[in-house]
Design a protein around this motif. Structure first.
Motif, PDB file in Angstrom:
ATOM      1  N   ILE A 229      -7.387  -0.928  -9.191  1.00 38.35           N
ATOM      2  CA  ILE A 229      -5.973  -1.237  -9.440  1.00 38.35           C
ATOM      3  C   ILE A 229      -5.793  -2.170 -10.639  1.00 38.35           C
ATOM      4  O   ILE A 229      -4.682  -2.364 -11.115  1.00 38.35           O
ATOM      5  CB  ILE A 229      -5.263  -1.833  -8.199  1.00 38.35           C
ATOM      6  N   ARG A 230      -6.907  -2.736 -11.125  1.00 35.46           N
ATOM      7  CA  ARG A 230      -6.792  -3.587 -12.315  1.00 35.46           C
ATOM      8  C   ARG A 230      -6.693  -2.764 -13.594  1.00 35.46           C
ATOM      9  O   ARG A 230      -6.438  -3.305 -14.663  1.00 35.46           O
ATOM     10  CB  ARG A 230      -7.987  -4.539 -12.404  1.00 35.46           C
TER      11      ARG A 230
ATOM     12  N   ALA B  43      -4.205  -2.437  -1.205  1.00 31.05           N
ATOM     13  CA  ALA B  43      -5.455  -2.820  -1.872  1.00 31.05           C
ATOM     14  C   ALA B  43      -5.419  -4.297  -2.251  1.00 31.05           C
ATOM     15  O   ALA B  43      -4.447  -4.765  -2.845  1.00 31.05           O
ATOM     16  CB  ALA B  43      -5.657  -1.966  -3.120  1.00 31.05           C
ATOM     17  N   ALA B  44      -6.468  -5.000  -1.899  1.00 25.74           N
ATOM     18  CA  ALA B  44      -6.557  -6.437  -2.198  1.00 25.74           C
ATOM     19  C   ALA B  44      -7.935  -6.931  -1.807  1.00 25.74           C
ATOM     20  O   ALA B  44      -8.677  -6.235  -1.111  1.00 25.74           O
ATOM     21  CB  ALA B  44      -5.511  -7.217  -1.401  1.00 25.74           C
ATOM     22  N   ILE B  45      -8.245  -8.132  -2.256  1.00 26.59           N
ATOM     23  CA  ILE B  45      -9.428  -8.817  -1.717  1.00 26.59           C
ATOM     24  C   ILE B  45      -8.881  -9.758  -0.650  1.00 26.59           C
ATOM     25  O   ILE B  45      -8.219 -10.742  -0.968  1.00 26.59           O
ATOM     26  CB  ILE B  45     -10.189  -9.554  -2.830  1.00 26.59           C
ATOM     27  N   PRO B  46      -9.094  -9.410   0.636  1.00 25.42           N
ATOM     28  CA  PRO B  46      -8.286 -10.032   1.687  1.00 25.42           C
ATOM     29  C   PRO B  46      -8.798 -11.340   2.281  1.00 25.42           C
ATOM     30  O   PRO B  46      -8.216 -11.826   3.231  1.00 25.42           O
ATOM     31  CB  PRO B  46      -8.286  -8.939   2.774  1.00 25.42           C
TER      32      PRO B  46
ATOM     33  N   GLY C 197      -3.570  -6.640 -10.195  1.00 23.84           N
ATOM     34  CA  GLY C 197      -3.511  -5.306  -9.581  1.00 23.84           C
ATOM     35  C   GLY C 197      -2.111  -4.998  -9.061  1.00 23.84           C
ATOM     36  O   GLY C 197      -1.581  -3.910  -9.261  1.00 23.84           O
ATOM     37  N   THR C 198      -1.515  -5.974  -8.403  1.00 23.43           N
ATOM     38  CA  THR C 198      -0.164  -5.770  -7.852  1.00 23.43           C
ATOM     39  C   THR C 198       0.853  -5.581  -8.975  1.00 23.43           C
ATOM     40  O   THR C 198       1.739  -4.712  -8.900  1.00 23.43           O
ATOM     41  CB  THR C 198       0.218  -6.977  -6.953  1.00 23.43           C
TER      42      THR C 198
ATOM     43  N   THR D 276      -2.525   2.461  -1.510  1.00 25.36           N
ATOM     44  CA  THR D 276      -3.616   1.799  -2.240  1.00 25.36           C
ATOM     45  C   THR D 276      -4.499   1.110  -1.198  1.00 25.36           C
ATOM     46  O   THR D 276      -3.997   0.617  -0.189  1.00 25.36           O
ATOM     47  CB  THR D 276      -3.092   0.765  -3.253  1.00 25.36           C
ATOM     48  N   GLY D 277      -5.784   1.121  -1.441  1.00 28.51           N
ATOM     49  CA  GLY D 277      -6.694   0.603  -0.413  1.00 28.51           C
ATOM     50  C   GLY D 277      -6.726   1.534   0.786  1.00 28.51           C
ATOM     51  O   GLY D 277      -7.045   1.126   1.901  1.00 28.51           O
TER      52      GLY D 277
END
Ligand code: UD1
Length: 314
Positions: free
Chosen positions: A56-57, A76-79, A98-99, A7-8
């Protein structure tokens, strides 16, 4: 051959993971919404890598993406810490909801292992250094909270459903492909590019903040070891270089590497920032067989070369 979902996977860390899995002959599927990821990062793989464009949401998207894979590498994330301070709701929905969607889908599809990109920001502002996995967490930024919640969910899925999760607490990762034209990206990407463009880097604080910067290749190695090593479900590891440098030292090295003599500008500290960060990496060494193979100086040299190359290609 095993199939991996990254992911990401179009992003900085994810695309390097894709490269290494492909190099080892594995099959890869990428799930990315391309909000910060770039198609360019994967273009060299052509049809070899399956790309699912989605968020992912969205649970349906996630369920479909996880179907048929052996390993999930969830990057995947907003880091960004500062972005989470400005907009905690969006960071929370991507990083926590998302996780949770991914864990739920991984449980449903019975994946072999779920490796989660956790963060050293979970430690927060506790004064003890180096940070050891047995320390009590205390994230201070909304970002740190979201990343820690993801870790707690991993552990809970290991305990409640027997899902084999491994959380990797990344310390400041840097290297080629890290975005440099966003205020929310990592400090090395920002400083290296400002210096290459003949501009002065801006240090928030007095420059004596320290970070355990870790080159991307080390992070990639840790993820693949986390898929293979015989470790218990719900495990968690620091992934870092195990050394720290200050922002002043960082600027000094980057000035050398870029051939710049520009002095930094000093500005007030940023909200949510922690002062010092340094990892104890003994557990990852002993249990995962992790060994950082590229040190900061070498990593910085490779990174600066890559950013220089971008200018030549442009
Ligand atoms: C970083 C990661 C985060 C990761 C964490 C793990 C990014 C964007 N964030 O957070 O995802 O989980 O490490 O440890 O990669 N700074 C300046 N000037 C600038 C930009 C930053 O002085 O122009 C300073 C910051 O105030 C901070 C330090 O540099 O003190 C590092 O900042 P940053 O690269 O944003 O990373 P972290 O906040 O440590």
């Amino acid at each position: 051959m095993a199939t991996y979902l990254v992911t990401g996977g179009a992003g900085f860390i994810g695309s390097h993971l894709v490269d290494e899995i492909v190099r080892r002959g594995g099959n890869v599927r990428v799930l990315d919404d391309f909000s910060t990821g770039r198609a360019d990062n994967l273009a060299h793989h052509g049809e070899r890598v399956e790309i699912v464009r989605g968020d992912i949401r969205d649970l349906r998207t996630v369920m479909g993406a996880v179907d048929g894979v052996d390993y999930v590498l969830h990057q995947a994330a907003i880091p960004s810490v500062s972005r989470s301070v400005e907009d905690p709701l969006t960071s929370n929905s991507a990083n926590v909801d998302g996780t949770l969607n991914l864990l739920w889908a991984a449980k449903h599809h019975k994946v072999k292992r779920f490796v989660y990109a956790a963060s050293s920001s979970a430690y927060g502002e506790t004064p003890e250094l180096p940070k050891v996995e047995t320390m009590r967490e205390g994230p201070i930024s909304p970002y740190g909270v979201t990343k820690f919640v993801g870790e707690l969910y991993c552990k809970s899925f290991a305990l409640c459903y027997g899902l084999h999760t491994v959380a990797l607490r990344y310390f400041n990762v840097f290297g080629p492909r890290q975005v440099f034209d966003s205020p929310y990206t990592g400090v090395i990407a920002i400083f290296a590019n400002l210096l290459l463009d003949g501009k002065r880097p801006k240090i928030f604080g007095d420059g004596e903040h320290t970070r355990d910067f870790n080159f991307i290749a080390n992070t990639v190695q840790a993820n693949l070891r986390a898929c293979e090593a015989e470790v218990p479900p719900g495990s968690m590891y620091n992934i870092a270089g195990g050394k720290r440098i200050s922002l002043n030292e960082l600027v000094e090295i980057l000035r050398e590497l870029t051939g710049s003599d520009l002095e930094p500008i000093y500005a007030p500290e940023r909200a949510g920032d922690i002062k010092h960060s340094l990892a104890d990496i003994t557990r990852a060494k002993n249990e995962l067989g992790y060994k950082p193979s590229v040190d900061v100086r070498e990593g910085l040299a490779r990174t600066v070369e890559w950013y220089k190359g971008l200018r030549v290609r442009a």
